[in-house]
Design a protein around this motif. Structure first.
Motif, PDB file in Angstrom:
ATOM      1  N   ASN A  66      23.184   4.204  71.548  1.00 10.38           N
ATOM      2  CA  ASN A  66      24.218   4.500  70.556  1.00 10.38           C
ATOM      3  C   ASN A  66      24.456   5.999  70.484  1.00 10.38           C
ATOM      4  OD1 ASN A  66      26.039   4.168  68.407  1.00 10.38           O
ATOM      5  ND2 ASN A  66      24.410   4.608  66.952  1.00 10.38           N
ATOM      6  N   LYS A  67      25.709   6.409  70.685  1.00 15.42           N
ATOM      7  CA  LYS A  67      26.058   7.827  70.619  1.00 15.42           C
ATOM      8  C   LYS A  67      26.963   8.129  69.427  1.00 15.42           C
ATOM      9  CE  LYS A  67      23.946   8.749  74.465  1.00 15.42           C
ATOM     10  NZ  LYS A  67      22.633   9.343  74.410  1.00 15.42           N
ATOM     11  N   ALA A  68      27.396   7.100  68.705  1.00 17.74           N
ATOM     12  CA  ALA A  68      28.326   7.288  67.593  1.00 17.74           C
ATOM     13  C   ALA A  68      27.577   7.616  66.303  1.00 17.74           C
ATOM     14  CB  ALA A  68      29.172   6.036  67.398  1.00 17.74           C
ATOM     15  N   VAL A  69      27.910   8.739  65.715  1.00 19.79           N
ATOM     16  CA  VAL A  69      27.303   9.144  64.455  1.00 19.79           C
ATOM     17  C   VAL A  69      27.752   8.199  63.343  1.00 19.79           C
ATOM     18  CG1 VAL A  69      27.188  11.012  62.764  1.00 19.79           C
ATOM     19  CG2 VAL A  69      27.190  11.532  65.185  1.00 19.79           C
ATOM     20  N   SER A  70      28.985   7.738  63.446  1.00 26.18           N
ATOM     21  CA  SER A  70      29.518   6.852  62.417  1.00 26.18           C
ATOM     22  C   SER A  70      28.735   5.539  62.338  1.00 26.18           C
ATOM     23  CB  SER A  70      30.990   6.554  62.675  1.00 26.18           C
ATOM     24  OG  SER A  70      31.157   5.936  63.932  1.00 26.18           O
ATOM     25  N   ALA A  71      28.234   5.055  63.459  1.00 30.06           N
ATOM     26  CA  ALA A  71      27.466   3.807  63.469  1.00 30.06           C
ATOM     27  C   ALA A  71      26.165   3.981  62.690  1.00 30.06           C
ATOM     28  CB  ALA A  71      27.176   3.374  64.900  1.00 30.06           C
ATOM     29  N   VAL A  72      25.537   5.141  62.839  1.00 33.40           N
ATOM     30  CA  VAL A  72      24.295   5.410  62.115  1.00 33.40           C
ATOM     31  C   VAL A  72      24.591   5.466  60.615  1.00 33.40           C
ATOM     32  CG1 VAL A  72      22.401   7.037  61.810  1.00 33.40           C
ATOM     33  CG2 VAL A  72      23.372   6.693  64.069  1.00 33.40           C
ATOM     34  N   GLY A  73      25.657   6.147  60.255  1.00 34.61           N
ATOM     35  CA  GLY A  73      26.028   6.266  58.844  1.00 34.61           C
ATOM     36  C   GLY A  73      26.365   4.929  58.205  1.00 34.61           C
ATOM     37  N   LYS A  74      27.100   4.112  58.926  1.00 40.39           N
ATOM     38  CA  LYS A  74      27.461   2.791  58.397  1.00 40.39           C
ATOM     39  C   LYS A  74      26.228   1.911  58.215  1.00 40.39           C
ATOM     40  CE  LYS A  74      32.150   2.648  60.190  1.00 40.39           C
ATOM     41  NZ  LYS A  74      33.079   2.019  61.137  1.00 40.39           N
ATOM     42  N   ALA A  75      25.358   1.917  59.218  1.00 37.85           N
ATOM     43  CA  ALA A  75      24.148   1.100  59.138  1.00 37.85           C
ATOM     44  C   ALA A  75      23.256   1.583  57.996  1.00 37.85           C
ATOM     45  CB  ALA A  75      23.392   1.153  60.457  1.00 37.85           C
ATOM     46  N   ALA A  76      23.151   2.894  57.826  1.00 35.96           N
ATOM     47  CA  ALA A  76      22.327   3.444  56.746  1.00 35.96           C
ATOM     48  C   ALA A  76      22.920   3.095  55.385  1.00 35.96           C
ATOM     49  CB  ALA A  76      22.208   4.954  56.892  1.00 35.96           C
ATOM     50  N   GLY A  77      24.224   3.187  55.264  1.00 35.41           N
ATOM     51  CA  GLY A  77      24.879   2.843  54.000  1.00 35.41           C
ATOM     52  C   GLY A  77      24.661   1.393  53.619  1.00 35.41           C
ATOM     53  N   GLU A  78      24.777   0.504  54.598  1.00 30.60           N
ATOM     54  CA  GLU A  78      24.566  -0.918  54.337  1.00 30.60           C
ATOM     55  C   GLU A  78      23.125  -1.183  53.905  1.00 30.60           C
ATOM     56  OE1 GLU A  78      25.793  -3.019  57.837  1.00 30.60           O
ATOM     57  OE2 GLU A  78      27.873  -2.369  57.626  1.00 30.60           O
ATOM     58  N   LYS A  79      22.180  -0.543  54.599  1.00 28.06           N
ATOM     59  CA  LYS A  79      20.772  -0.757  54.256  1.00 28.06           C
ATOM     60  C   LYS A  79      20.474  -0.185  52.872  1.00 28.06           C
ATOM     61  CE  LYS A  79      16.054  -0.414  55.823  1.00 28.06           C
ATOM     62  NZ  LYS A  79      15.124  -0.053  56.882  1.00 28.06           N
ATOM     63  N   TRP A  80      21.009   0.995  52.566  1.00 32.70           N
ATOM     64  CA  TRP A  80      20.778   1.638  51.265  1.00 32.70           C
ATOM     65  C   TRP A  80      21.292   0.755  50.127  1.00 32.70           C
ATOM     66  CZ3 TRP A  80      17.911   5.438  49.406  1.00 32.70           C
ATOM     67  CH2 TRP A  80      18.212   5.987  48.166  1.00 32.70           C
ATOM     68  N   LYS A  81      22.459   0.156  50.328  1.00 31.66           N
ATOM     69  CA  LYS A  81      23.039  -0.710  49.293  1.00 31.66           C
ATOM     70  C   LYS A  81      22.198  -1.967  49.094  1.00 31.66           C
ATOM     71  CE  LYS A  81      27.820   0.720  49.896  1.00 31.66           C
ATOM     72  NZ  LYS A  81      29.160   0.332  50.379  1.00 31.66           N
ATOM     73  N   SER A  82      21.578  -2.449  50.152  1.00 29.41           N
ATOM     74  CA  SER A  82      20.792  -3.680  50.048  1.00 29.41           C
ATOM     75  C   SER A  82      19.379  -3.434  49.519  1.00 29.41           C
ATOM     76  CB  SER A  82      20.723  -4.376  51.406  1.00 29.41           C
ATOM     77  OG  SER A  82      19.968  -3.601  52.311  1.00 29.41           O
ATOM     78  N   MET A  83      18.956  -2.179  49.461  1.00 30.10           N
ATOM     79  CA  MET A  83      17.600  -1.860  49.005  1.00 30.10           C
ATOM     80  C   MET A  83      17.496  -2.010  47.491  1.00 30.10           C
ATOM     81  SD  MET A  83      16.830   1.496  51.369  1.00 30.10           S
ATOM     82  CE  MET A  83      15.263   1.887  50.654  1.00 30.10           C
ATOM     83  N   THR A  84      16.308  -2.380  47.041  1.00 31.48           N
ATOM     84  CA  THR A  84      16.063  -2.477  45.596  1.00 31.48           C
ATOM     85  C   THR A  84      15.681  -1.098  45.067  1.00 31.48           C
ATOM     86  OG1 THR A  84      13.711  -2.919  45.905  1.00 31.48           O
ATOM     87  CG2 THR A  84      15.188  -4.844  45.873  1.00 31.48           C
ATOM     88  N   GLU A  85      15.643  -0.973  43.757  1.00 30.80           N
ATOM     89  CA  GLU A  85      15.259   0.298  43.141  1.00 30.80           C
ATOM     90  C   GLU A  85      13.827   0.693  43.540  1.00 30.80           C
ATOM     91  OE1 GLU A  85      17.224   2.405  41.462  1.00 30.80           O
ATOM     92  OE2 GLU A  85      18.847   1.011  41.928  1.00 30.80           O
ATOM     93  N   ALA A  86      12.958  -0.306  43.678  1.00 24.60           N
ATOM     94  CA  ALA A  86      11.576  -0.037  44.077  1.00 24.60           C
ATOM     95  C   ALA A  86      11.524   0.522  45.504  1.00 24.60           C
ATOM     96  CB  ALA A  86      10.741  -1.305  43.987  1.00 24.60           C
ATOM     97  N   ASP A  87      12.394   0.012  46.385  1.00 24.97           N
ATOM     98  CA  ASP A  87      12.444   0.508  47.761  1.00 24.97           C
ATOM     99  C   ASP A  87      12.983   1.941  47.817  1.00 24.97           C
ATOM    100  OD1 ASP A  87      11.502  -1.920  48.676  1.00 24.97           O
ATOM    101  OD2 ASP A  87      13.516  -2.709  49.109  1.00 24.97           O
ATOM    102  N   LYS A  88      13.899   2.247  46.919  1.00 25.38           N
ATOM    103  CA  LYS A  88      14.515   3.572  46.887  1.00 25.38           C
ATOM    104  C   LYS A  88      13.635   4.617  46.203  1.00 25.38           C
ATOM    105  CE  LYS A  88      19.256   1.817  46.677  1.00 25.38           C
ATOM    106  NZ  LYS A  88      20.501   1.787  45.875  1.00 25.38           N
ATOM    107  N   ALA A  89      12.648   4.177  45.418  1.00 28.31           N
ATOM    108  CA  ALA A  89      11.837   5.076  44.589  1.00 28.31           C
ATOM    109  C   ALA A  89      11.214   6.243  45.355  1.00 28.31           C
ATOM    110  CB  ALA A  89      10.772   4.286  43.855  1.00 28.31           C
TER     111      ALA A  89
END
Length: 149
Positions: A66-89
């Protein structure tokens, strides 16, 4: 008539740009943007960007092609949204530590600015000249002290 329309279309954008540029400066004083101070502390990263530091490394290991920076950002955003508050702590805690450190650095920076930025500039110029003098002496193989004697 078609030829006249096409030439007028070409001429209009050029004229409008010139008019816009002239109108933008007309009646206003030209303002210069203040130069940014390189000594000013950088703002701390948010919890999401602290998360991104770790996620980016992991994602690049799993997807080496993967060479696309946008793909990393999209995947990170999706994972961040799916994380619970405990995971984000842990990421929130790291971000808070960085914020506290930043605030401490900003207080010190502001205090230095209030005490006298002119004194710092004079000192830095003086030290730069001393450094340059030393470098010149080293290149010759003889120091300036020998010239004075």
């Amino acid at each position: 008539m078609k030829g006249a329309k096409s030439t007028s279309k070409r001429a209009e954008p050029k004229l409008s740009v010139k008019k816009g540029a002239a109108a933008a400066t007309k009646g206003r004083k030209p303002t210069k943007k203040a130069a940014k101070d390189p000594n000013k502390p950088k703002r701390p990263a948010s919890a999401f960007f602290v998360f991104m530091e770790d996620f980016r490394k992991q994602f690049n290991k799993e997807n080496p092609n993967n060479k696309a920076v946008s793909a990393v950002g999209k995947a990170a955003g999706e994972k961040w949204k799916s994380m619970t508050e405990a995971d984000k702590a842990p990421f929130v805690a790291k971000a808070e530590k960085r914020k506290i450190e930043y605030e401490k650095n900003m207080k010190a920076y502001n205090k230095r600015q209030a005490d006298g930025p002119a004194a710092e500039e004079d000192g830095s110029e003086k030290s730069m000249s001393e450094v340059n003098d030393e470098e010149e002496g080293d290149e010759d193989g003889s120091g300036e002290e020998d010239d004075d004697e």
